[in-house]
Scaffold this active site. Structure first.
Site, PDB file in Angstrom:
ATOM      1  NE  ARG A   1     -17.626 -14.473 -18.721  1.00 56.91           N
ATOM      2  CZ  ARG A   1     -16.830 -14.152 -17.694  1.00 56.91           C
ATOM      3  NH1 ARG A   1     -17.321 -14.105 -16.458  1.00 56.91           N
ATOM      4  NH2 ARG A   1     -15.551 -13.890 -17.899  1.00 56.91           N
TER       5      ARG A   1
ATOM      6  CB  CYS B   1     -12.322 -18.048 -13.759  1.00 54.09           C
ATOM      7  SG  CYS B   1     -10.991 -17.133 -12.940  1.00 54.09           S
TER       8      CYS B   1
END
Length: 285
Positions: free
Chosen positions: A181, A242
């Protein structure tokens, strides 16, 4: 090697010996992403550590903000936790079912609201259950207590703060998402988000700070080594990010335990940054 600040963790043995202590309050901070299709509150009702109350990070939040579980005002935080029986003078111990992610978020929220006598149950409910320790489905009677909340602005970062940090490099930006990611190779679990990372960010996947077998935080020496391997300067302050401000708090815990300056959390995280068209994003390692 010992943790520099061990007060952030308690063991299952420690908590088991203090289940009935009048100054200890136990909190279930479990949290799941929508795609996981699990209901943490329903699971809490079914079984929890005796005396625990449930802390819903989606409700004890700025629910006027379209971003998920953003930090609420001190007034709302104080009002909600007071009704849970969490007040000044208590030792608050947080656990979850994952383990560690939701608990770390709740731990950070208390610290961001100025409350420092708060710890995480190392290994969470899975370790507690594996050791055959007691759980119950009995509700914990509510007991209103006075709680004083004072926002600590050194522990929270906004999108404008992060833009400034990219320019000034005054703090290190550390991303807790998985490497795929971070590099923009793996699609984001939330629809509509661009892939990649903030310019200059370091990648430290949160799960690499936990023991995969026990769900506990890595021992101090391994934690220090893993942080160093990420390229982070442990003497310099970090802003952690995050997907939505939850697993970033595992980085916050790790840095706290190893004695680094206490990390700030970019509350909007990638849900905000990757969801906008006016934010700089890079891909690759």
């Amino acid at each position: 090697m010992d943790y520099a600040r061990p007060d952030a963790l308690v063991s299952t043995e420690w908590l088991a010996a203090r289940l009935n202590a009048p100054d200890v309050r136990i909190v279930d901070g479990s949290f799941y992403l929508p795609a996981q299709k699990r209901n943490p509150k329903a699971e809490f009702v079914e079984q929890h550590i005796p005396g625990a109350v449930f802390f819903d990070i989606d409700e004890i939040a700025d629910t006027e903000n379209p971003l998920p579980h953003m930090l609420p005002s001190p007034e709302k935080f104080s009002s909600r936790v007071r009704k849970l029986g969490l007040g000044d003078g208590s030792k608050i111990v947080i656990y979850d079912t994952t383990p560690m992610t939701g608990a770390c978020r709740v731990w950070w929220m208390f610290r961001a609201m100025g409350y420092k006598d708060v710890s995480i149950l190392n290994g969470g409910l899975p370790k507690w259950l594996a050791e055959g320790r007691p759980v119950t489905d009995d509700p914990t009677p509510p007991r209103d207590r006075h709680f004083t909340a004072r926002l600590d602005n050194t522990l929270v970062r906004s999108i404008d703060d992060v833009r400034n940090l990219i320019e000034t490099k005054r703090e290190q930006i550390v991303d807790a998402r998985a490497a795929g990611r971070f590099r923009g190779e793996t699609p984001e679990p939330r629809a509509g988000l661009r892939g990649g990372h903030m310019p200059g960010a370091f990648n430290l996947p949160y799960n690499e700070l936990l023991d995969p077998d026990t769900g506990t935080v890595l021992p101090a020496d391994k934690l220090v080594a893993r942080i160093a391997a990420s390229g982070i300067d442990p003497a310099k302050k970090v802003t952690a990010s995050c997907g939505s401000g939850v697993t970033a708090c595992v980085i916050g815990l790790a840095l706290y335990l190893t004695g680094s300056p206490e990390a700030a959390i970019y509350d909007g995280s990638w849900t905000e940054w990757g969801g906008r068209a006016d934010t700089p994003i890079v891909t690759g390692a």
